[in-house]
Design an enzyme around this catalytic site. Structure first.
Site, PDB file in Angstrom:
ATOM      1  N   ASP A 173      11.080  15.540  10.187  1.00 30.85           N
ATOM      2  CA  ASP A 173      12.379  14.898  10.403  1.00 30.85           C
ATOM      3  C   ASP A 173      13.087  15.363  11.681  1.00 30.85           C
ATOM      4  O   ASP A 173      14.263  15.076  11.883  1.00 30.85           O
ATOM      5  CB  ASP A 173      13.304  15.144   9.196  1.00 30.85           C
ATOM      6  CG  ASP A 173      13.393  16.619   8.821  1.00 30.85           C
ATOM      7  OD1 ASP A 173      13.280  17.475   9.731  1.00 30.85           O
ATOM      8  OD2 ASP A 173      13.574  16.927   7.634  1.00 30.85           O
ATOM      9  N   ARG A 233      17.716  14.943  15.077  1.00 32.88           N
ATOM     10  CA  ARG A 233      17.511  15.156  13.638  1.00 32.88           C
ATOM     11  C   ARG A 233      17.766  13.820  12.943  1.00 32.88           C
ATOM     12  O   ARG A 233      18.819  13.204  13.140  1.00 32.88           O
ATOM     13  CB  ARG A 233      18.474  16.224  13.107  1.00 32.88           C
ATOM     14  CG  ARG A 233      18.413  16.461  11.588  1.00 32.88           C
ATOM     15  CD  ARG A 233      17.057  16.966  11.150  1.00 32.88           C
ATOM     16  NE  ARG A 233      17.053  17.478   9.786  1.00 32.88           N
ATOM     17  CZ  ARG A 233      16.977  16.711   8.690  1.00 32.88           C
ATOM     18  NH1 ARG A 233      16.925  15.404   8.803  1.00 32.88           N
ATOM     19  NH2 ARG A 233      16.966  17.262   7.498  1.00 32.88           N
ATOM     20  N   ASP A 251      15.155  14.112   4.434  1.00 30.83           N
ATOM     21  CA  ASP A 251      14.727  15.510   4.513  1.00 30.83           C
ATOM     22  C   ASP A 251      13.267  15.600   4.103  1.00 30.83           C
ATOM     23  O   ASP A 251      12.899  15.212   2.990  1.00 30.83           O
ATOM     24  CB  ASP A 251      15.584  16.373   3.585  1.00 30.83           C
ATOM     25  CG  ASP A 251      15.140  17.827   3.573  1.00 30.83           C
ATOM     26  OD1 ASP A 251      14.865  18.368   4.656  1.00 30.83           O
ATOM     27  OD2 ASP A 251      15.078  18.420   2.474  1.00 30.83           O
ATOM     28  N   THR A 252      12.409  16.101   4.996  1.00 27.11           N
ATOM     29  CA  THR A 252      11.002  16.317   4.677  1.00 27.11           C
ATOM     30  C   THR A 252      10.800  17.790   4.333  1.00 27.11           C
ATOM     31  O   THR A 252      11.602  18.642   4.722  1.00 27.11           O
ATOM     32  CB  THR A 252      10.101  15.946   5.869  1.00 27.11           C
ATOM     33  OG1 THR A 252      10.439  16.773   6.997  1.00 27.11           O
ATOM     34  CG2 THR A 252      10.274  14.486   6.250  1.00 27.11           C
ATOM     35  N   GLU A 282       9.639  21.613   4.594  1.00 25.88           N
ATOM     36  CA  GLU A 282       9.648  22.457   5.797  1.00 25.88           C
ATOM     37  C   GLU A 282       8.243  22.932   6.170  1.00 25.88           C
ATOM     38  O   GLU A 282       7.487  23.405   5.336  1.00 25.88           O
ATOM     39  CB  GLU A 282      10.536  23.679   5.566  1.00 25.88           C
ATOM     40  CG  GLU A 282      12.025  23.365   5.427  1.00 25.88           C
ATOM     41  CD  GLU A 282      12.648  22.899   6.727  1.00 25.88           C
ATOM     42  OE1 GLU A 282      12.000  23.068   7.790  1.00 25.88           O
ATOM     43  OE2 GLU A 282      13.761  22.365   6.684  1.00 25.88           O
ATOM     44  N   ARG A 308      22.089  19.343  17.473  1.00 25.85           N
ATOM     45  CA  ARG A 308      21.070  18.303  17.526  1.00 25.85           C
ATOM     46  C   ARG A 308      21.719  16.925  17.413  1.00 25.85           C
ATOM     47  O   ARG A 308      22.710  16.747  16.705  1.00 25.85           O
ATOM     48  CB  ARG A 308      20.062  18.498  16.395  1.00 25.85           C
ATOM     49  CG  ARG A 308      19.302  19.804  16.453  1.00 25.85           C
ATOM     50  CD  ARG A 308      18.368  19.994  15.282  1.00 25.85           C
ATOM     51  NE  ARG A 308      19.078  20.045  14.015  1.00 25.85           N
ATOM     52  CZ  ARG A 308      18.503  20.341  12.851  1.00 25.85           C
ATOM     53  NH1 ARG A 308      17.208  20.594  12.805  1.00 25.85           N
ATOM     54  NH2 ARG A 308      19.218  20.380  11.738  1.00 25.85           N
TER      55      ARG A 308
END
Length: 282
Positions: free
Chosen positions: A71, A89, A94-95, A97, A139
């Site tokens: 992501d 971002r 949300d993927t 980590e 970001r």
């Protein structure tokens, strides 16, 4: 003589009245009405000469320089005649980590990262901003488009991400994202193939079979389970396997993927594309 004086006085009074009337009709620049009109005109002029710096829905042409994570990416784009590089971002997704120094690589993180690398590295893309442009790390927050597809949605559709980090006012697509996520959950793809792994508060490695946390490969081993012992071994090659799965989700939870025809657990109903391999890992 008296009549002449009266005539002169009358003429003088008439002149004074004419002057007073003219002054009253024209109004002064400092009068309340004139001042209010001047302020309104100045305000309108200023508003027209200072358009919004960010039009709603406007996209920025960019190129993906490097994929950091599923992501998070680095992109370059033209800004004021110069090439500028930014870390972006993706909004509302949300993927797992794969590069957090304080966390081990989470199950399915490398799958998500590799998918992003294949789809985006070196590609021309478009960025769409929402209301707030940056997060606390500086970001650039955005929705990313590759061709006619929004990549945020592709991650959700393929089960590589969950809907997360919903912070108003950046909620433009949250409802449609949730609908896409629901469809992926029903299919049981990737992060949704392990029950209770992806939850509202994040990813829970402990629920993955064996407590594996190092990679998606360890979370979903490719080895097939051993058949249960029976009093009599199969007598022919066409004997039914002793392991039966009602769905691929059930097979995945037992650690079975890519079950070939003739192996324990294979059945035609689990082989959707009829290629002789059931419950293929995607």
């Amino acid at each position: 003589m008296i009549n002449a004086k009266r005539t002169i006085m009358a003429a003088g009074l008439s002149l004074l009245m004419l002057l007073a009337t003219a002054c009253s009709a024209s109004g002064g620049e400092n009068s309340p009405v004139a001042a209010a009109g001047s302020k309104a005109t100045a305000s309108a002029t200023a508003a027209g000469s200072t358009p919004s710096t960010k039009e709603n829905g406007k996209r920025i042409a960019a190129k993906v320089v490097r994929v950091v994570d599923g992501d998070t990416m680095k992109v370059s784009f033209a800004d004021g005649g110069k090439v500028k590089e930014e870390t972006i971002r993706l909004l509302l997704v949300d993927t797992p980590e794969s590069v957090d120094p304080e966390k081990p690589v989470q199950p399915f993180a490398l799958d998500a990262s590799n998918y992003a690398k294949t789809m985006l590295t070196g590609k021309d893309v478009q960025l769409e901003l929402d209301v707030s442009e940056r997060d606390k790390y500086g970001r650039l927050l955005c929705y990313l488009y590759i061709g006619d597809h929004m990549f945020n949605e592709l991650l959700l559709e393929n089960g590589y991400a969950r809907v997360a980090y919903i912070y108003p006012p950046n909620v433009k697509y949250v409802d449609q994202f949730r609908a896409i996520q629901k469809a992926a959950q029903q299919k049981g793809v990737n992060i949704w193939s392990v029950e209770n792994y992806a939850q509202e508060d994040g990813y829970h490695e402990s629920v993955v079979k064996g407590g594996a946390t190092s990679s998606p490969k360890s979370a979903a081993p490719t080895t097939t389970p051993k058949p249960a012992t029976t009093s009599k071994p199969p007598t022919t090659a066409t004997s039914k396997p002793s392991v039966v799965y009602n769905s691929c989700k059930e097979a995945n939870e037992a650690g079975a993927y890519n079950i070939k025809q003739g192996e324990p657990g294979y059945s035609a109903k689990l082989d959707g594309d009829g290629d002789g391999v059931a419950c293929e890992r995607r």
